[in-house]
Design a protein around this motif. Sequence first.
Motif, short mmCIF file in Angstrom:
data_model
loop_
_atom_site.label_atom_id
_atom_site.label_comp_id
_atom_site.label_asym_id
_atom_site.label_seq_id
_atom_site.Cartn_x
_atom_site.Cartn_y
_atom_site.Cartn_z
N HIS A 187 43.35 40.44 52.46
CA HIS A 187 43.26 39.37 51.47
C HIS A 187 43.75 39.84 50.10
O HIS A 187 43.60 41.01 49.74
CB HIS A 187 41.80 38.90 51.35
N LYS A 188 44.30 38.92 49.34
CA LYS A 188 44.74 39.22 47.97
C LYS A 188 43.50 39.43 47.10
O LYS A 188 42.64 38.56 47.00
CB LYS A 188 45.58 38.07 47.42
N TYR A 189 43.42 40.60 46.47
CA TYR A 189 42.25 40.91 45.65
C TYR A 189 42.61 41.97 44.62
O TYR A 189 43.20 43.00 44.94
CB TYR A 189 41.11 41.43 46.53
N SER A 190 42.29 41.66 43.36
CA SER A 190 42.55 42.59 42.26
C SER A 190 41.73 42.16 41.06
O SER A 190 41.05 41.12 41.09
CB SER A 190 44.04 42.59 41.90
N LEU A 191 41.80 42.93 40.00
CA LEU A 191 41.11 42.56 38.76
C LEU A 191 41.60 41.20 38.23
O LEU A 191 40.85 40.49 37.56
CB LEU A 191 41.35 43.63 37.69
N PHE A 192 42.82 40.84 38.56
CA PHE A 192 43.37 39.55 38.14
C PHE A 192 43.12 38.45 39.17
O PHE A 192 43.40 37.28 38.89
CB PHE A 192 44.87 39.66 37.88
N CYS A 193 42.66 38.81 40.36
CA CYS A 193 42.43 37.82 41.41
C CYS A 193 41.07 38.07 42.05
O CYS A 193 40.96 38.77 43.06
CB CYS A 193 43.54 37.91 42.47
N ARG A 194 40.03 37.50 41.44
CA ARG A 194 38.67 37.77 41.88
C ARG A 194 38.02 36.60 42.61
O ARG A 194 36.85 36.67 42.99
CB ARG A 194 37.82 38.17 40.67
N GLU A 195 38.78 35.53 42.88
CA GLU A 195 38.23 34.39 43.60
C GLU A 195 37.65 34.76 44.96
O GLU A 195 36.68 34.13 45.41
CB GLU A 195 39.31 33.31 43.78
N PRO A 196 38.19 35.76 45.66
CA PRO A 196 37.59 36.13 46.96
C PRO A 196 36.12 36.51 46.88
O PRO A 196 35.42 36.47 47.90
CB PRO A 196 38.45 37.32 47.41
N GLU A 197 35.64 36.87 45.68
CA GLU A 197 34.23 37.21 45.53
C GLU A 197 33.32 36.02 45.80
O GLU A 197 32.13 36.19 46.11
CB GLU A 197 33.98 37.75 44.12
N LEU A 198 33.86 34.79 45.70
CA LEU A 198 33.04 33.61 45.92
C LEU A 198 32.74 33.38 47.39
O LEU A 198 31.63 32.99 47.75
CB LEU A 198 33.75 32.37 45.35
N GLU A 199 33.74 33.56 48.25
CA GLU A 199 33.58 33.20 49.66
C GLU A 199 34.00 34.29 50.63
O GLU A 199 33.24 34.67 51.51
CB GLU A 199 34.41 31.93 49.97
N VAL A 200 35.22 34.80 50.47
CA VAL A 200 35.80 35.69 51.48
C VAL A 200 35.06 37.02 51.57
O VAL A 200 34.74 37.48 52.67
CB VAL A 200 37.29 35.92 51.20
#
Length: 326
Positions: A187-200
Motif C-alpha cells: 500500500h502507498k504509505y509515507s509521511l505525506f500519505c497517511r490516509e491508510p492509518e484510518l482503515e488499511v
Amino acid sequence: MEYTFLGRTGLKVSRLCLGTMNFGPSTDEKEAFSIMDAALDAGVNFFDTANVYGGENRRGWTEEIIGRWFAQGGNRRERVVLATKVYGPMEDENDGPNMERGLSTYKIRRHLAASLKRLQTDHIELYQMHHIARSATWDELWEAFQALVQQGTVDYVGSSNFAGWHITLAQAKAKERHFLGLVSEQHKYSLFCREPELEVLPASEHHGIGVIAWSPLAGGLLGGNALNPDAGSRTANQAKAIEKHRSQLEQFSALCKELGESEANVALAWVLSHPALTAPIIGPRTLKQFEDTLRAVEIKLDSETLTKLDEIFPGPGKPAPEAYAW
C-alpha cells in the motif's frame, strides 16, 4: 539487516524490500545486477516486482532482467523471497478480450506461467493481486490461488492497493474455505500519505497481514533533493508539489539535520516504526542510492521525534473505527 515475519506467517523477510520497477526503463541491466548483488550481500532477501514493470510495449522487461540475474547461479534464486504481481494487461494478443485489467482463473493461470518463464524459476514466494478485481468473485479467486498453493508454484498470496473493506471481506471468504488467505498488503504509505492509518493499517494489523509500503519517499519529495536547486530538471507536477509543500519540507529538513540523518532515511525509519509494517519498498535507480538506504533500519525514532513529525505531517485522525465513532 533486521528481519521480521511476513504478516502472521513463519516466513522471515528483511525490513527493507528491494523494489525493481526502475530496472529496465531507468536502470540498465548491468547496474540492476550490481544492485541485486549488493542487496544480497547486505542481507536484503525480499525482492518485489510485477509482471507489468518495464513500461508500455515492454511489459515483462523487469522480470526478464531478474530472471537473467537468477540464471547466473550462485544460489541467487534460493536466497531471495520473490514477490510479483498479476492484474494488468500484458500486451499478449492471445489474451484476446481478457487482455484488459482484471483477474480471473484463466488470467491468473496464464500470467503466472508467463512470469515464471521470464523470471526463470518454478515458483513464487508471494503472488500479489496488483489491484482489487471488482468483476470476479472471491469464490473464483480463492479457488484459483488455492490451486496454485497446492501445486507448489505459489507459497503465499498478497494484495496491493486494497481498501480495508476489501481486506476484511477477502479474509472472511478465505476463512470459509479454510484457506490462509492474504498474508500481505502492499500500500502507498509515507509521511505525506497517511490516509491508510484510518482503515488499511488497522484492518491489516487486526488480520495479521503484513503491510509493505510503496512510495515511502512520496515520489522523491522526502528524498532530500526536493529543496536542492542543483538537483536537476523537474516536471511541472514535481515543481508544483515542492512549492505546495515547501514549508513542511523545510521543517523536515531542519529536523533531520538536528538528528544527523538524511531525510530519506528518517522517512523510511518513520514508516518502519508503525507496528503493522513489514517493510517499505526502496526503489533505487543506482547502486549508491541503494547503499545509502541501508542506514534506515538502524534508526530508532524516539517519542519526541515522532511527535515532531506528527506536527509537520499531521495524520488523518483517530484510527478506524474510532474515527467514525462518537
